[in-house]
Motif scaffolding. Sequence first.
Motif, short mmCIF file in Angstrom:
data_model
loop_
_atom_site.label_atom_id
_atom_site.label_comp_id
_atom_site.label_asym_id
_atom_site.label_seq_id
_atom_site.Cartn_x
_atom_site.Cartn_y
_atom_site.Cartn_z
N LYS A 145 39.77 54.70 7.22
CA LYS A 145 40.97 53.93 6.88
C LYS A 145 42.27 54.68 7.15
CE LYS A 145 39.38 53.36 2.74
NZ LYS A 145 39.26 52.99 1.32
N GLY A 146 42.20 55.96 7.48
CA GLY A 146 43.40 56.72 7.77
C GLY A 146 43.94 57.52 6.61
N ASP A 147 43.40 57.31 5.39
CA ASP A 147 43.95 58.00 4.23
C ASP A 147 43.29 59.34 3.96
OD1 ASP A 147 41.60 56.75 3.64
OD2 ASP A 147 42.29 55.72 1.84
N VAL A 148 42.14 59.62 4.56
CA VAL A 148 41.50 60.93 4.38
C VAL A 148 42.35 62.03 5.01
CG1 VAL A 148 39.46 62.31 4.97
CG2 VAL A 148 39.19 59.96 4.19
N ALA A 149 43.15 61.67 6.00
CA ALA A 149 44.02 62.65 6.65
C ALA A 149 45.02 63.28 5.69
CB ALA A 149 44.76 62.00 7.81
N GLY A 150 45.23 62.67 4.51
CA GLY A 150 46.13 63.23 3.52
C GLY A 150 45.71 64.59 3.01
N LEU A 151 44.47 65.00 3.30
CA LEU A 151 44.02 66.35 2.94
C LEU A 151 44.89 67.43 3.56
CD1 LEU A 151 40.16 65.84 3.19
CD2 LEU A 151 41.33 66.77 1.18
N ALA A 152 45.54 67.12 4.66
CA ALA A 152 46.35 68.12 5.36
C ALA A 152 47.68 68.36 4.69
CB ALA A 152 46.56 67.68 6.81
N MET A 153 48.06 67.53 3.71
CA MET A 153 49.38 67.64 3.07
C MET A 153 49.22 67.79 1.57
SD MET A 153 51.54 67.55 5.50
CE MET A 153 51.18 67.43 7.27
N ALA A 154 50.12 68.53 0.95
CA ALA A 154 50.12 68.68 -0.50
C ALA A 154 50.52 67.37 -1.15
CB ALA A 154 51.06 69.80 -0.92
N GLY A 155 49.92 67.09 -2.31
CA GLY A 155 50.22 65.86 -3.01
C GLY A 155 51.48 65.96 -3.85
N VAL A 156 51.76 64.87 -4.54
CA VAL A 156 52.92 64.79 -5.42
C VAL A 156 52.42 64.43 -6.82
CG1 VAL A 156 55.09 63.61 -5.90
CG2 VAL A 156 54.43 64.09 -3.53
N VAL A 157 52.86 65.17 -7.82
CA VAL A 157 52.42 64.93 -9.20
C VAL A 157 53.28 63.83 -9.82
CG1 VAL A 157 52.11 65.94 -11.48
CG2 VAL A 157 51.64 67.31 -9.43
N ASN A 158 52.63 62.78 -10.30
CA ASN A 158 53.34 61.71 -11.01
C ASN A 158 52.77 61.60 -12.42
OD1 ASN A 158 50.87 60.31 -10.75
ND2 ASN A 158 51.57 59.33 -8.84
N GLU A 159 53.24 60.64 -13.16
CA GLU A 159 52.85 60.53 -14.56
C GLU A 159 51.36 60.23 -14.72
OE1 GLU A 159 54.51 61.25 -17.25
OE2 GLU A 159 56.19 61.90 -15.99
N LYS A 160 50.83 59.37 -13.86
CA LYS A 160 49.40 59.04 -13.96
C LYS A 160 48.53 60.27 -13.71
CE LYS A 160 49.58 54.14 -12.72
NZ LYS A 160 49.09 53.10 -11.77
N ILE A 161 48.93 61.08 -12.73
CA ILE A 161 48.15 62.29 -12.44
C ILE A 161 48.25 63.27 -13.60
CG2 ILE A 161 48.03 64.30 -10.93
CD1 ILE A 161 48.77 62.52 -8.60
N LYS A 162 49.46 63.43 -14.16
CA LYS A 162 49.61 64.33 -15.31
C LYS A 162 48.73 63.87 -16.47
CE LYS A 162 54.40 65.78 -14.43
NZ LYS A 162 55.81 65.74 -14.96
N GLN A 163 48.70 62.58 -16.69
CA GLN A 163 47.88 62.04 -17.78
C GLN A 163 46.40 62.31 -17.54
OE1 GLN A 163 48.52 57.90 -18.45
NE2 GLN A 163 47.00 57.74 -20.09
N ARG A 164 45.94 62.10 -16.31
CA ARG A 164 44.52 62.34 -16.00
C ARG A 164 44.18 63.83 -16.10
NH1 ARG A 164 40.33 59.58 -13.39
NH2 ARG A 164 41.35 57.79 -14.39
N VAL A 165 45.06 64.69 -15.64
CA VAL A 165 44.82 66.14 -15.72
C VAL A 165 44.71 66.57 -17.18
CG1 VAL A 165 45.86 68.39 -15.31
CG2 VAL A 165 45.86 66.68 -13.50
N ALA A 166 45.61 66.05 -18.01
CA ALA A 166 45.58 66.40 -19.43
C ALA A 166 44.33 65.83 -20.11
CB ALA A 166 46.83 65.88 -20.12
N GLU A 167 43.92 64.64 -19.72
CA GLU A 167 42.75 64.01 -20.33
C GLU A 167 41.48 64.77 -20.02
OE1 GLU A 167 40.69 59.53 -20.49
OE2 GLU A 167 42.42 59.94 -19.19
N ILE A 168 41.38 65.24 -18.78
CA ILE A 168 40.18 65.99 -18.38
C ILE A 168 40.26 67.44 -18.85
CG2 ILE A 168 38.84 66.79 -16.37
CD1 ILE A 168 39.70 64.30 -14.91
N GLY A 169 41.47 67.98 -18.90
CA GLY A 169 41.64 69.37 -19.30
C GLY A 169 41.53 70.34 -18.14
N ILE A 170 42.09 69.97 -16.99
CA ILE A 170 42.05 70.83 -15.81
C ILE A 170 43.09 71.94 -15.95
CG2 ILE A 170 42.22 70.91 -13.29
CD1 ILE A 170 41.60 67.94 -13.27
#
Length: 471
Positions: free
Chosen positions: A33-58
């Motif tokens: 689909k073309g979205d796997v290529a995103g591995l080559a670039m650093a992501g952006v942290v948003n509120e949903k990601i912060k919430q998931r990271v905190a929920e899992i405890g990474i």
Amino acid sequence: MAGATGTGKTISLLVLAEGFSRLGVPVFMADVKGDVAGLAMAGVVNEKIKQRVAEIGIEGYAPEASPVLFWDLYGKAGHPVRTTVSEMGPTLLGRILELNDTQTGVIEIAFKLADDRGLLLLDLDDLRALLGFVADNRKGISSQYGLVSAQSVAAIQRALLSLEREGAEAFFGEPALELNDLMRTDLSGRGIVNILAADQLILKPRLYSSFLLWLLSELFEHLPEVGDLEKPKLVFFFDEAHLLFDDAPPALRQRVEQVVRIIRSKGVGVYFCSQFPDDVPNEILGQLGNRIQHALRAYTPRDQKAVRTAAETFVANPKLDVAEVISQLGVGEALVSTLQEKGVPMPVERALICPPRCRMGAVTPEERAQVRGRSPVGQKYDTRVNRESAYEILSRRTTSAEASKAQPPEAPANQQPEGGGQWGDLLWGTKRRQGLVEAMAKQAARTVGSEVGRQILRGVLGSILGGSRRR
């Protein structure tokens, strides 16, 4: 790995690829689909990601890119991926061309003929030239190798033309892909993620599935036995795995099963990704130790069957009703079962998938070009090489033969003029009887010779006898 569209399978793929890369394990995966290529670039942290990271405890979560090499069979969105016709072999080539058993047998004869005569089969021009040679000499080839019919050769040539229209001509040639270039690490020791651009390739299911199967077979045949390693040498992801088995003959399924059974001892891990777990045949599904099942919606009889299949493939957990939970999973949730120590599978558990550290989306053409520009293998593969092979050799022979036929034969020195009918035979003769012209010429020569001879004899005798008596 299975799950309905939109349930998070691609995110799970990204997380797995990142994890293997950090462990120093190279990865090969197709980007449908073309979205796997995103591995080559650093992501952006948003509120949903912060919430998931905190929920899992990474701990220590931070956006980062992975080292990536882009590949493309067509050479547009990545380095060209090529193989030679000989390396592909008659069996896989027959499947790509959708040949029947008789036509595949003709392809096998052609390959054997090329081996016996030292003809290199590198690209489709070579194969086309060889098929033309087989068609022109099929009587002699049939007596030595087996029956070759003109109809079979013509059918193969038509299938070859159809394959060329799909763009497969770019896939065959040199320099051919070397497996070692898929098993690289960067200077920091991270495994390189090899991403095959497949957004256009997936529109050609035959070519897509045959390429992936060829690559897996190459790994199986050329990598040495290494036993049970602490970590794999390469991890291989088959996305849209159902394309491998749709309309595949039993011999091909058996080949895939054999490879999957044994390739772990070569240090290669294989993951199949599809929407339904029963897209993968049972004999192959039974060989897969790690399972990640995303949500399935049991709306149709087909979906209900897939839910039952998924539930039966997990090690039972008394605290979890798998068949019920599968339809209740949210986005980013999955049922997971992996191999524990000594290869024992763990009971199925409901789990949250952690967010990837890379970009969850496609890259721009400029970003892709930037990644490709700093690639360590660009100079090796980006320029096509065309050395002498079957096409050049057979073309040269054909040209020489046509030139010999076109050149008129040299006339013999005593060739006689062409006559016409009986009068020609009477004047000029035949092969068994001399004509009037030849007979008259010989008689004149004898007459002249006799007269000259007599004059010479008289002159000689006259000088001996003292010349003339006249005073």
